[in-house]
Design a protein around this motif. Structure first.
Motif, PDB file in Angstrom:
ATOM      1  N   PHE A 282       0.747  -1.219   0.153  1.00 12.31           N
ATOM      2  CA  PHE A 282      -0.112   0.133   0.072  1.00 12.31           C
ATOM      3  C   PHE A 282       0.707   1.092   0.104  1.00 12.31           C
ATOM      4  O   PHE A 282       0.970   2.060   1.021  1.00 12.31           O
ATOM      5  N   PRO A 283       1.813   1.323  -1.041  1.00 13.90           N
ATOM      6  CA  PRO A 283       2.405   2.708  -1.073  1.00 13.90           C
ATOM      7  C   PRO A 283       1.919   3.840  -0.883  1.00 13.90           C
ATOM      8  O   PRO A 283       2.296   4.870  -0.165  1.00 13.90           O
ATOM      9  N   GLU A 284       0.535   4.090  -1.628  1.00 11.96           N
ATOM     10  CA  GLU A 284       0.118   5.318  -1.792  1.00 11.96           C
ATOM     11  C   GLU A 284      -0.566   5.602  -0.408  1.00 11.96           C
ATOM     12  O   GLU A 284      -0.319   6.789   0.330  1.00 11.96           O
ATOM     13  N   ALA A 285      -1.292   4.703   0.279  1.00  7.97           N
ATOM     14  CA  ALA A 285      -2.059   4.690   1.397  1.00  7.97           C
ATOM     15  C   ALA A 285      -1.134   5.135   2.709  1.00  7.97           C
ATOM     16  O   ALA A 285      -1.283   5.782   3.505  1.00  7.97           O
ATOM     17  N   SER A 286      -0.051   4.451   2.499  1.00  6.63           N
ATOM     18  CA  SER A 286       1.180   4.671   3.439  1.00  6.63           C
ATOM     19  C   SER A 286       1.628   5.813   3.491  1.00  6.63           C
ATOM     20  O   SER A 286       2.128   6.590   4.459  1.00  6.63           O
ATOM     21  N   ALA A 287       2.001   6.450   2.312  1.00  6.57           N
ATOM     22  CA  ALA A 287       2.474   7.848   2.149  1.00  6.57           C
ATOM     23  C   ALA A 287       1.322   8.649   2.642  1.00  6.57           C
ATOM     24  O   ALA A 287       1.565   9.620   3.597  1.00  6.57           O
ATOM     25  N   ASN A 288       0.193   8.627   2.487  1.00  4.60           N
ATOM     26  CA  ASN A 288      -0.845   9.285   3.096  1.00  4.60           C
ATOM     27  C   ASN A 288      -0.775   9.267   4.447  1.00  4.60           C
ATOM     28  O   ASN A 288      -1.188  10.379   5.251  1.00  4.60           O
ATOM     29  N   PHE A 289      -0.654   8.214   5.101  1.00  9.65           N
ATOM     30  CA  PHE A 289      -0.803   7.807   6.311  1.00  9.65           C
ATOM     31  C   PHE A 289       0.524   8.340   7.040  1.00  9.65           C
ATOM     32  O   PHE A 289       0.535   7.970   8.372  1.00  9.65           O
ATOM     33  N   ALA A 290       1.378   8.465   6.523  1.00 10.39           N
ATOM     34  CA  ALA A 290       2.784   8.699   7.049  1.00 10.39           C
ATOM     35  C   ALA A 290       2.787   9.669   8.433  1.00 10.39           C
ATOM     36  O   ALA A 290       3.442   9.506   9.484  1.00 10.39           O
ATOM     37  N   PRO A 291       2.212  10.901   8.007  1.00  7.80           N
ATOM     38  CA  PRO A 291       2.248  11.880   9.390  1.00  7.80           C
ATOM     39  C   PRO A 291       1.519  11.335  10.570  1.00  7.80           C
ATOM     40  O   PRO A 291       2.065  11.494  11.748  1.00  7.80           O
ATOM     41  N   VAL A 292       0.486  10.487  10.482  1.00  8.96           N
ATOM     42  CA  VAL A 292      -0.111   9.808  11.486  1.00  8.96           C
ATOM     43  C   VAL A 292       0.865   8.946  12.211  1.00  8.96           C
ATOM     44  O   VAL A 292       0.904   9.101  13.625  1.00  8.96           O
ATOM     45  N   ALA A 293       1.268   8.073  11.373  1.00  8.88           N
ATOM     46  CA  ALA A 293       2.171   6.981  11.991  1.00  8.88           C
ATOM     47  C   ALA A 293       3.265   7.536  12.717  1.00  8.88           C
ATOM     48  O   ALA A 293       3.851   7.067  13.575  1.00  8.88           O
ATOM     49  N   GLY A 503       4.953   5.734  -4.265  1.00 11.24           N
ATOM     50  CA  GLY A 503       3.602   6.209  -3.620  1.00 11.24           C
ATOM     51  C   GLY A 503       3.543   7.344  -3.105  1.00 11.24           C
ATOM     52  O   GLY A 503       2.209   8.096  -3.194  1.00 11.24           O
ATOM     53  N   VAL A 504       4.302   8.017  -2.597  1.00 11.33           N
ATOM     54  CA  VAL A 504       4.573   9.669  -2.247  1.00 11.33           C
ATOM     55  C   VAL A 504       4.204  10.455  -3.359  1.00 11.33           C
ATOM     56  O   VAL A 504       3.386  11.238  -3.250  1.00 11.33           O
ATOM     57  N   ILE A 505       4.733  10.210  -4.546  1.00 13.36           N
ATOM     58  CA  ILE A 505       4.456  10.899  -5.676  1.00 13.36           C
ATOM     59  C   ILE A 505       3.099  10.841  -6.048  1.00 13.36           C
ATOM     60  O   ILE A 505       2.263  11.930  -6.292  1.00 13.36           O
ATOM     61  N   ALA A 506       2.594   9.790  -6.113  1.00 17.30           N
ATOM     62  CA  ALA A 506       1.035   9.118  -6.552  1.00 17.30           C
ATOM     63  C   ALA A 506       0.078  10.068  -5.383  1.00 17.30           C
ATOM     64  O   ALA A 506      -0.686  10.702  -5.796  1.00 17.30           O
ATOM     65  N   ALA A 507       0.478  10.043  -4.123  1.00 12.35           N
ATOM     66  CA  ALA A 507      -0.250  10.558  -3.208  1.00 12.35           C
ATOM     67  C   ALA A 507      -0.290  11.950  -3.282  1.00 12.35           C
ATOM     68  O   ALA A 507      -1.218  12.918  -3.134  1.00 12.35           O
ATOM     69  N   ALA A 508       0.540  12.688  -3.665  1.00 10.46           N
ATOM     70  CA  ALA A 508       0.881  14.210  -3.890  1.00 10.46           C
ATOM     71  C   ALA A 508       0.042  14.539  -5.004  1.00 10.46           C
ATOM     72  O   ALA A 508      -0.611  15.870  -5.246  1.00 10.46           O
ATOM     73  N   GLN A 509      -0.073  13.709  -6.102  1.00  8.47           N
ATOM     74  CA  GLN A 509      -0.621  14.080  -7.216  1.00  8.47           C
ATOM     75  C   GLN A 509      -2.132  14.113  -7.109  1.00  8.47           C
ATOM     76  O   GLN A 509      -3.090  14.870  -7.558  1.00  8.47           O
ATOM     77  N   THR A 510      -2.856  12.990  -6.042  1.00  6.41           N
ATOM     78  CA  THR A 510      -4.228  12.913  -6.061  1.00  6.41           C
ATOM     79  C   THR A 510      -4.696  14.033  -5.118  1.00  6.41           C
ATOM     80  O   THR A 510      -5.650  14.484  -5.138  1.00  6.41           O
ATOM     81  N   SER A 511      -3.915  14.681  -3.991  1.00  8.49           N
ATOM     82  CA  SER A 511      -4.320  15.491  -3.094  1.00  8.49           C
ATOM     83  C   SER A 511      -4.427  16.901  -3.602  1.00  8.49           C
ATOM     84  O   SER A 511      -3.428  17.348  -4.523  1.00  8.49           O
TER      85      SER A 511
END
Lengths: 511, 485
Positions: A282-293, A503-511
């Motif tokens: 889950f690279p993208e979800a993990s990237a999104n979740f990183a601050p919380v974790a 995943g980080v890149i993908a997460a940045a694009q969708t947000s």
């Protein structure tokens, strides 16, 4: 063949130990069998360590590069296979398991007196389950081992628990441990199933195979929910605050010798699970979740340190300190750079070794002094032979002194995370000061101060001395020659960090 | 072969059981001989089991408009027959100290099994009702069989009165459905506006009343209140029968009704079933937490297990039928083992509350194999890997996840978490130090050995199926396909 050997030796050894307990209890034989089985895992692992090819192959690969792989049909209806594989990361973990396994057999030699055969059978089965976790790459099989090792662990705590407490306290601690792990494990099972059906919807293939599931597109809210299922199980095992409730009770009630704490440490190597499954799948979800974790990681660092400072029981102190260590692991994991991930591997190994050593020392101290309450101890330096000296070494290691593996682990994690998350690193670094406070405070309360009387109470036996020297050696190797480990795991961490970066890149694009 | 013979061949297993029941009556008229009666019962059931297996290659046979013998039927016939055989094996040592006529028990047992078999094959309200009553009426007698014990008699009355009320609901529901559709066969229960139309209020009320009756038999919340009392009061082998055969048969019927009757395809109805499932798994597990009587504990846990099972009806996924088959088979196997140990240890007629948990304390040091079997059964009920209970739980979670029923998935996880507490408590007690005042489990000769062997076999099967479940899954898959099509 090698993989089956690594996996089945502990189980077969466990059966043999059980067999010795039928009829008259042959304690010595059971110990020898248990030790030899773990050695039989250790030796081939060392051979692979030296002969395997762990070089970095340039471009990050799509599929993981396994050194050995074996697969056989198991439940074909669901595409479940008996699928084992080994790469650098699993190799390091298997070696850790076998070393700690041998240590726990040796450490328990003087304190476990009743039902020795059955005790070692349970110990070996726990270790076998742990090794299974490190080798399985079919998600069903992985879950199978994840739950399997709970049962012998439960019996070890419930039946051979700390003798100061009565049976029901130990059982209660064992039940608590079991419920925490099993319930969070079911959440993971649900997430595994969700992932499998997601993959089925996308590709039409029903499979639990890790290699194939890696190709699943897990972006979006559904992927996030599935990731949380995995994260929950690993966070409980790690443990990260707020899922740490079981740890101190479990370790305070575990058998005195520290044997079970060692396998307990292994059980906590949920860092492996996060590294192997949560991030790559889950690279993208993990990237999104990183601050919380990472925030949870920070809270764990500080919470563990403060709680450790407040304890009177040595073992509870050590448990809380390991919560603090695992906070660093969480920060490093979700930073996701290769440097930070290498630091995570090193930190897991070093923290396991130093925590193991402290647990064994606590057990030996209890054997000599009859208590683990620090209020009743003090002024022991010079009166217990080499024991206080070894304690000092590992206390210092645990607070992250240079030349120990713990220092390098924390350093690499903070260094690797700084570029992306400077503020997290700044705050996390403050936790290292607190580590010094609680560790030295413990040293002070137990070993320094005014002695009650002069004279030596007891010195260390050869067995105990050898054990401790081996652990000192490992800590120093990790601290002075970290490349021995980092070289083996570089392929894996490189792949994972590149997947995570995507995943980080993908997460940045969708947000 | 002409059609009639073909139908008789299809109905051979229940006919064999019926023949052995008649044979038992005749034998009892001539001479009372417990061994002979037991042998005839077991022989008849075994013959029926062999016939069931032999029918597998035959393919679906419609036996009159009332019954259908397809692979689904055969699968559950197999489960029912095995469970009944195990109950008979447990009853033999249990009743050996019973100071009255023991032979009639086996007649009641076989008759009740016959009712269960009829229920599984039913595809018509007529056969449904006959089957349900043939299952229940002998059970009243069995529950109250040791009628000199107050608890047993009380349990018998309780079960009879509540069962009667449930039957009334069932009949009223059937009448309403008949009034609305003019048919009694499951497949003809079509809403007035055609297959895709919504069922009208009368039809919903009818199916709802039937649901009340069936959930009573399955002891789902909120119709569960009788369960712990009846389980506690009934002789242990009868409680075993109630928990396994009776539940299996009624659930198999409920599933067939839901799969084949078009009117059950109603969002409102399915939500209601989901709520029942959630309530059952949570309330059953919560109430089991504080039980000290093992029979009551298992009673509450069976409520929770039926709750897990009910989620499959809501899901309606292609996997559902297979999941039910696997889950019921594993649940029956495990419950048989657990109740078997209970009925062996709590040998009867030595004071009340023989199933109190204290009697199991330290069982490991007296009867190690029995205690280990019990521990395996507890782990299996809790759904831990290496036991077949895990395979069942795996199926349930698969089904709920595949249909995206998050709330039910959450319920199963939370419920299992709560359940661990009491299963582990029982397991821990088995290995604790044995108190001085504990009742020693009695051995009563050959019957006891038989029952022990059955427990050992069940324990071995639990582990084997847990490690290599493929054969069971294949069987269940075929059963699922035949009913689904």
């Amino acid at each position: 063949m090698l993989l089956c050997w690594l996996l089945f030796i502990p189980f077969i050894g466990g059966l043999a130990c059980w067999a010795t307990s039928r009829g008259r209890d042959n304690a010595g034989l059971a110990r020898v069998i248990a030790f030899l089985s773990m050695a039989a895992v250790f030796v081939p692992a060392v051979v692979v360590w030296f002969t395997g090819d762990f070089s970095l192959s340039g471009d990050p690969s799509i599929a993981p590069a396994w050194q050995y792989e074996i697969a056989a049909d198991w439940i074909s209806r669901f595409g479940i296979e008996f699928h084992l594989a080994l790469d650098g990361l699993s190799l390091v973990m298997v070696m850790l398991a076998s070393v700690l396994g041998m240590l726990s057999v040796v450490a328990s030699a003087s304190t476990v007196k009743s039902c020795v055969g059955v005790f070692h059978a349970n110990l070996l089965w726990t270790l076998g389950g742990v090794i299974g976790i490190f080798l399985a790459i079919d998600l069903f099989l992985y879950f199978f081992f994840w739950e399997l090792m709970l049962i012998p662990m439960y019996f070890l705590i419930a039946l051979w628990g700390h003798e100061e407490n009565d049976r029901s306290t130990n059982t209660a601690a064992a039940v608590k441990f079991f419920i925490y792990t099993q319930t969070s494990g079911l959440a993971m099972l649900a997430a595994i199933l969700g992932l499998v059906f997601l993959h089925y919807d996308q590709s039409g293939v029903l499979t639990f195979d890790y290699n194939q599931l890696l190709t699943t597109d897990t972006s979006g809210a559904f992927g996030m929910v599935l990731m949380l299922g995995f994260f929950l199980a690993f966070a409980v095992k790690l443990p990260a605050v707020p899922f740490h409730g079981w740890l101190a009770d479990t370790q305070a009630n575990a058998p005195t010798s520290g044997a079970v704490d060692l396998s307990g440490i292994l059980v906590k190597t949920a860092a492996y699970g996060l590294l192997r499954f949560a991030l790559p799948l889950f690279p993208e979800a993990s990237a999104n979740f990183a601050p919380v974790a990472m925030t949870l990681g920070l809270i764990s660092i500080y919470y563990g340190a403060v709680m450790a400072f407040a304890q009177n029981d040595i073992k509870r102190l050590i448990s809380y300190s390991s919560i603090s260590h695992m906070g660093f692991v969480l920060v490093g994991l979700y930073a996701g750079t290769m440097l930070a991930l290498q630091g995570v591997v090193l930190q897991v190994l070093a923290s396991a070794v130093s925590t193991a050593a402290l647990f064994i020392l606590a057990g030996q101290l209890y054997e000599r002094m009859g208590t683990r309450d620090m209020r009743a101890l003090g002024g022991l330096f010079g009166r217990l032979g080499a024991l206080p000296g070894f304690s000092l070494v590992f206390v210092v290691a645990s607070l992250g002194m240079p030349a120990t593996g713990n220092f390098l682990g924390e350093f690499l994690i903070l260094f690797g995370a700084f570029a992306a998350h400077p503020w997290f690193v700044v705050i996390a670094a403050g936790g290292m000061i607190l580590a010094a406070v609680y560790a030295l405070y413990m040293m002070h309360r137990v070993y320094w101060g005014n002695p009650d009387a002069g004279g030596t109470i007891a010195t260390m036996r050869v067995r105990e001395y050898t054990m401790m020297m081996a652990l000192v050696l490992i800590t120093l190797i990790l601290g002075l020659f970290p490349n021995t480990v980092l070289h083996v795991t570089q392929t894996v961490t490189h792949d994972i960090s590149s997947w995570f970066a995507a995943g980080v890149i993908a997460a940045a694009q969708t947000s | 072969m002409n059609d009639t013979w073909f139908q008789i061949l299809g109905a051979l297993p229940p006919l064999l059981v019926a023949l052995s029941v008649i044979g038992l009556f005749v034998t009892l008229c001539i001479a009372r001989h417990e061994r002979l009666v037991y042998a005839m019962t077991v022989g008849g059931l075994n013959l029926a089991l062999v016939a069931t297996i032999a029918l597998i290659p035959l393919g679906p046979v419609a036996v009159t408009p009332l019954y259908i013998v397809d692979f689904y039927t055969l699968f559950f016939w197999g489960v029912i027959l095995v469970a009944t055989l195990a109950c008979a094996a447990f009853a033999m040592p249990y009743l050996s100290g019973f100071n009255d006529r023991r032979e009639e028990f086996y007649i009641l047992l076989a008759t009740s099994a016959l009712g269960a078999m009829s229920l599984v094959a039913a595809r018509h309200f007529g056969s449904l009702f006959v089957g349900l009553e043939a299952l229940s009426i002998p059970l009243y007698g069995m529950v109250a069989y040791t009628f000199r014990t107050r608890a047993s008699l009380e349990a018998g009355f309780k079960y009879m009165i509540l069962s009667g009320v449930a039957s009334a609901f069932l009949l009223f529901g059937m009448a309403l459905l008949y009034g609305a559709t003019g048919s009694l066969a499951f497949t003809n229960l079509i809403p007035a506006g055609g297959y895709d139309a919504d069922a009208g209020p009368w039809m919903l009320m009818g199916i709802g009343m039937m649901l009340v009756a069936l959930t009573f038999k399955l002891s789902l919340v909120p119709f569960h209140v009788w369960t712990p009392d009846v389980y506690e009061g009934a002789p242990a082998p009868v409680a075993t029968f109630l928990a396994t055969v009776s539940k299996t048969a009624v659930f198999a019927l409920l599933l067939r009704l839901f799969v084949s009757a078009p009117i059950t395809d109603n969002a409102w109805l399915l939500t209601l079933v989901g709520v029942l499932a959630l309530a059952s798994m949570l309330i059953g597990n919560l109430l089991a937490l504080r039980q000290d009587n093992l029979k009551r504990l298992l009673g509450y846990s069976s409520i929770a297990h039926l709750g897990y099972l009910l989620t499959t009806l809501v899901a309606g996924a292609s996997l559902s039928i297979e999941a039910v088959a696997v889950y019921l088979a594993t649940y029956v196997g495990t419950s048989l083992g657990a109740f078997g140990v209970v009925s062996l240890v709590s040998s009867p007629f030595a004071g009340k509350d023989a199933a109190h948990i204290d009697h199991f304390r330290g069982l490991y040091y007296k009867r190690p194999v029995l205690a280990v079997s019990m521990a395996i059964m507890m782990l299996s009920l809790a759904g831990i890997p290496l036991t077949m209970g895990f395979i069942g739980k795996f199926y349930i979670l698969s089904v709920t996840m595949a249909s995206g029923l998050w709330w039910l998935t959450g319920g199963v996880i939370v419920g299992s978490g709560i359940a661990l507490f009491y299963y582990l408590r029982v397991m821990a007690i088995l290995f604790m130090d044995r108190p001085a005042h504990a009742r020693e489990p009695q051995l009563s000769g050959t019957g006891d050995n038989w029952a022990q062997t059955v427990v050992w076999l069940l324990a071995a099967a639990t582990i084997l199926m847990g490690i290599y479940p493929a054969p069971l899954i294949d069987l269940a898959a075929v059963a699922g396909i035949t009913l689904g099509s």
